[in-house]
Write an enzyme that holds these catalytic residues in place. Structure first.
Site, mmCIF file in Angstrom:
data_model
loop_
_atom_site.group_PDB
_atom_site.id
_atom_site.type_symbol
_atom_site.label_atom_id
_atom_site.label_comp_id
_atom_site.label_asym_id
_atom_site.label_seq_id
_atom_site.Cartn_x
_atom_site.Cartn_y
_atom_site.Cartn_z
ATOM 1 C CE LYS A 282 -3.970 1.903 2.556
ATOM 2 N NZ LYS A 282 -4.884 2.158 1.450
HETATM 3 C C1 LIG Z 1 -6.600 0.374 -3.824
HETATM 4 C C2 LIG Z 1 -7.319 -0.175 -2.637
HETATM 5 N N1 LIG Z 1 -7.942 -1.362 -2.727
HETATM 6 C C3 LIG Z 1 -8.608 -1.906 -1.695
HETATM 7 C C4 LIG Z 1 -8.675 -1.257 -0.473
HETATM 8 C C5 LIG Z 1 -9.417 -1.887 0.662
HETATM 9 O O1 LIG Z 1 -8.500 -2.342 1.625
HETATM 10 P P1 LIG Z 1 -8.879 -2.412 3.162
HETATM 11 O O2 LIG Z 1 -10.093 -3.253 3.278
HETATM 12 O O3 LIG Z 1 -7.702 -3.036 3.808
HETATM 13 O O4 LIG Z 1 -9.139 -1.022 3.610
HETATM 14 C C6 LIG Z 1 -8.047 -0.018 -0.328
HETATM 15 C C7 LIG Z 1 -8.091 0.687 0.945
HETATM 16 O O5 LIG Z 1 -7.112 0.823 1.591
HETATM 17 C C8 LIG Z 1 -7.356 0.538 -1.424
HETATM 18 O O6 LIG Z 1 -6.740 1.718 -1.324
#
Ligand SMILES: Cc1ncc(COP(=O)(O)O)c(C=O)c1O
Length: 325
Positions: free
Chosen positions: A159
């Site tokens: 991330k």
């Molecule tokens: C690109 C992306 N996909 C999916 C998610 C969903 O991830 P999470 O459930 O860990 O927040 C996020 C959020 O952080 C994101 O930025």
């Protein structure tokens, strides 16, 4: 939602006033996107404020840092404690949590190694990301003209701030054309995810979601929803999905820390199912919100209580309840 500009931000081990939490404009992260971060939530439960899957978020933060060869100054446990400390210092009952590990100030050039690895933790109060209405009525989205990153380019299991250039293009295109969100395809033309949320489809009673090889961020809400769906007896399949499966889905929904579980009512102006929240989406929302609201037992150990041992008055309960685990 605008910031309230109050409270403290944790920066490299010290709390500083929100207004003073500044970094130099020559910091590496500003020029080269050399940051990795997390987005988690703390909820007000009847047993006190509790972070949802904080351990999984912190693990992903350290995984992201490892991929980018960054060594945070603090270890995972100490930084997790710093997150809880920041929530306590700001006396939040419920909040959004944003730890970020980034390359700071030393010199500028693509090579990040000379720059220090700095860390900050921000917390602030935040409501429904796509609006409260979206959770009940669903959102209208489009397939993005932008594709997610190809394999071996920008690692999507990290991330990282750099990945959000792609997410911003997806989001801006959607908003500029009157949609709430965009859904991007991967380089093979299969469904990937939204700008900041994972995607699920329901068809003939089975639940489908793209696999981690479809250029998705491995969402923590995604993994929670898969677990809850299996608990409820649904078949869940992680597989590559063609774009058109979305158009003929009985239900579709987004999941993520920000959007929680948000139904999708149309894609490219094609109505999905009945054009409103479907029964499977609703059942999963109920199961999810029951855990985070403390209405159902925390069977999977997903909640980390912030103020252990202290009774806390939370909205909706009308009574002080013990937060002891
Ligand atoms: C690109 C992306 N996909 C999916 C998610 C969903 O991830 P999470 O459930 O860990 O927040 C996020 C959020 O952080 C994101 O930025």
């Amino acid at each position: 939602m605008a910031f309230s500009d109050t409270g403290k931000i944790w920066m490299n081990g010290s709390f500083v006033d929100w207004a003073d939490a500044k970094i130099h404009v020559a910091s590496h992260v500003i020029h080269y996107g050399s940051g990795v971060f997390e987005g988690a939530r703390c909820y007000a439960t009847p047993r006190g404020s509790a972070c949802f899957r904080l351990d999984a978020h912190m693990r992903r933060l350290y995984d992201s840092a490892k991929i980018y060869r960054m060594q945070p100054q603090l270890g995972l446990d100490a930084l997790t404690e710093a997150v809880l400390d920041t929530i306590r210092t700001n006396e939040h009952k419920a909040c959004y949590i944003r730890p970020i590990v980034y390359r700071g100030y030393s010199e500028l050039g693509v090579n990040p190694f000379p720059c220090p690895v700095d860390t900050a933790i921000l917390t602030w109060e935040w409501g429904a990301y796509l609006g409260q209405d979206a959770l009940a009525k669903g959102v209208d989205v489009r397939i993005s003209s932008w594709t997610r990153a190809a394999g071996n380019t920008f690692p999507t299991l990290a991330k990282s701030s750099a990945n959000y250039g792609n997410s911003q293009l997806i989001k801006m295109e959607a908003v500029a054309e009157g949609y709430s969100e965009g859904i991007a395809l991967d380089t093979q033309g299969n469904l990937s995810e939204g700008s900041g949320q994972n995607l699920f489809i329901v068809r003939e009673g089975a639940i489908y979601t793209p696999p981690i090889s479809a250029a998705i961020l491995p969402g923590i809400t995604r993994s929670s929803v898969i677990t809850l769906a299996r608990d409820l007896g649904f078949e869940v399949r992680e597989e590559h999905l063609p774009r058109e499966l979305l158009y003929i889905a009985d239900e579709a929904f987004f999941v993520g820390t920000a959007v929680e579980i948000t139904p999708i009512r149309s894609v490219d102006k094609i109505t999905i199912g009945e054009g409103r929240r479907g029964p499977v989406t609703e059942a999963l929302q109920r199961a999810f919100f029951d855990v985070i609201n403390g209405a159902a037992p925390d069977r999977h150990g997903w909640l980390t209580y912030v103020y252990p041992g202290e009774p806390l008055q939370t909205a909706g309960t009308g009574a002080a309840v013990s937060t002891a685990r």
